[in-house]
Write a protein that holds these residues in place. Structure first.
Motif, PDB file in Angstrom:
ATOM      1  N   ILE A 120      -3.296   4.190   6.556  1.00  0.00           N
ATOM      2  CA  ILE A 120      -3.303   3.846   7.983  1.00  0.00           C
ATOM      3  C   ILE A 120      -3.734   2.398   8.187  1.00  0.00           C
ATOM      4  CG2 ILE A 120      -3.736   6.242   8.662  1.00  0.00           C
ATOM      5  CD1 ILE A 120      -6.604   5.578   9.170  1.00  0.00           C
ATOM      6  N   GLU A 121      -3.506   1.895   9.418  1.00  0.00           N
ATOM      7  CA  GLU A 121      -3.916   0.518   9.677  1.00  0.00           C
ATOM      8  C   GLU A 121      -5.414   0.497  10.058  1.00  0.00           C
ATOM      9  OE1 GLU A 121      -4.511   1.720  13.003  1.00  0.00           O
ATOM     10  OE2 GLU A 121      -4.454  -0.479  13.177  1.00  0.00           O
ATOM     11  N   ALA A 162      -3.698   4.788  16.974  1.00  0.00           N
ATOM     12  CA  ALA A 162      -3.701   3.354  17.271  1.00  0.00           C
ATOM     13  C   ALA A 162      -2.274   2.923  17.551  1.00  0.00           C
ATOM     14  CB  ALA A 162      -4.256   2.582  16.069  1.00  0.00           C
ATOM     15  N   TYR A 199       0.769   5.462  16.421  1.00  0.00           N
ATOM     16  CA  TYR A 199       0.578   6.176  15.152  1.00  0.00           C
ATOM     17  C   TYR A 199      -0.716   6.965  15.245  1.00  0.00           C
ATOM     18  CZ  TYR A 199       3.899   2.780  13.203  1.00  0.00           C
ATOM     19  OH  TYR A 199       5.007   2.009  12.967  1.00  0.00           O
ATOM     20  N   GLY A 200      -0.754   8.166  14.689  1.00  0.00           N
ATOM     21  CA  GLY A 200      -2.001   8.914  14.720  1.00  0.00           C
ATOM     22  C   GLY A 200      -2.080   9.972  13.639  1.00  0.00           C
ATOM     23  N   THR A 201      -3.316  10.264  13.241  1.00  0.00           N
ATOM     24  CA  THR A 201      -3.589  11.339  12.270  1.00  0.00           C
ATOM     25  C   THR A 201      -4.081  12.547  13.056  1.00  0.00           C
ATOM     26  OG1 THR A 201      -4.352   9.670  10.693  1.00  0.00           O
ATOM     27  CG2 THR A 201      -4.921  11.976  10.217  1.00  0.00           C
ATOM     28  N   LYS A 207       0.812  -1.227   0.000  1.00  0.00           N
ATOM     29  CA  LYS A 207       0.000   0.000   0.000  1.00  0.00           C
ATOM     30  C   LYS A 207       0.837   1.265   0.000  1.00  0.00           C
ATOM     31  CE  LYS A 207      -0.813  -0.113   4.801  1.00  0.00           C
ATOM     32  NZ  LYS A 207      -1.305  -0.091   6.026  1.00  0.00           N
TER      33      LYS A 207
END
Ligand code: 5GP
Length: 222
Positions: free
Chosen positions: A106-107, A77, A84-86, A21
């Motif tokens: 993202i996952e 998450a 990890y984060g947006t 991806k």
């Protein structure tokens, strides 16, 4: 945003680890001038060649925690022991200030959070050609132990279950076709005409693609 300016759309792309991806997402952003990559925050260390502010914002666990406490993330998450984060800003700046669409790589736990919170987001799931090919790719990388590969395959099985809340699915069996398909979905949703969206949905409908993938033996490893 100035009056009447267009508000961008967030496109969420998720896939089991090893599906390719990152390559697909980077190529899409490189080919579509109105599409930007959402730059996430992470506590993991940069890999060779990665730059802070370009690939990720690399932050300490304490800084990440304080961003969580200040509600600065749209989603976050943990994955492989790292966070990890947006951030809200990662979408606001390209979407509101520039009227661009944003691609979030993202996952699936984070994607599930956005499904509930970000009503205008569209969700695209990438499938590996088959689980057997995914396993071969992970083993072929030669970077993980047999145990780590088994764990990743277990995670991949769980990640695949999330496909049910995605809008679109694309099988990544040919890189160029996959990139074209993702760009086609983005262009259709951006245009916003019902006919364009219906055509993209018909070609890349999550349920149809998943059913064909399963009946073609996609989920088999032996
Ligand atoms: P990597 O460490 O290999 O760059 O990423 C590990 C996983 O975290 C990948 O599945 C990647 O898509 C995911 N990821 C990257 N950024 C974010 C984010 O902001 N939020 C969530 N939930 N996952 C992310």
């Amino acid at each position: 945003m100035t009056g009447g300016a267009r508000m961008g759309v967030p496109f969420v792309v998720a896939a089991p680890s090893g599906t390719g991806k990152t390559t697909v997402c980077r190529a899409c952003v490189g080919r579509d001038p109105r599409l930007e990559f959402s730059i996430s925050h992470t506590t993991r260390a940069p890999r060779a060649g990665e730059r802070s502010g370009v690939d990720y914002h690399f932050v300490s666990p304490a800084d990440f925690r304080s961003m969580v406490e200040e509600s600065e993330f749209l989603e976050h998450a943990s994955y492989g022991g790292e966070n990890y984060g947006t951030s809200i800003e990662a979408l606001r700046v390209p979407m509101e200030d520039r009227g661009h669409d944003v691609l979030l790589e993202i996952e699936v736990q984070g994607a599930a959070q956005l499904r509930d919170r970000q009503r205008n987001a569209r969700f695209i799931f990438l499938l590996p050609p088959s689980m057997k090919v995914l396993e071969q790719r992970l083993r072929g990388r030669g970077t993980d132990t047999a145990d780590a590969i088994d764990r990743r395959l277990g995670v991949a099985d769980r990640e695949l279950e999330a496909i049910r809340f995605f809008d679109y699915a694309v099988v990544n069996d040919d890189l160029e076709n996959t990139i074209s398909s993702v760009l086609e979905i983005i262009a259709a949703e951006r245009e916003g005409s019902q006919a364009a969206v219906e055509m993209a949905r018909a070609r890349h409908d999550r349920q149809d693609v998943h059913t064909a993938w399963l009946s073609g033996g996609g989920s088999r490893r032996d």
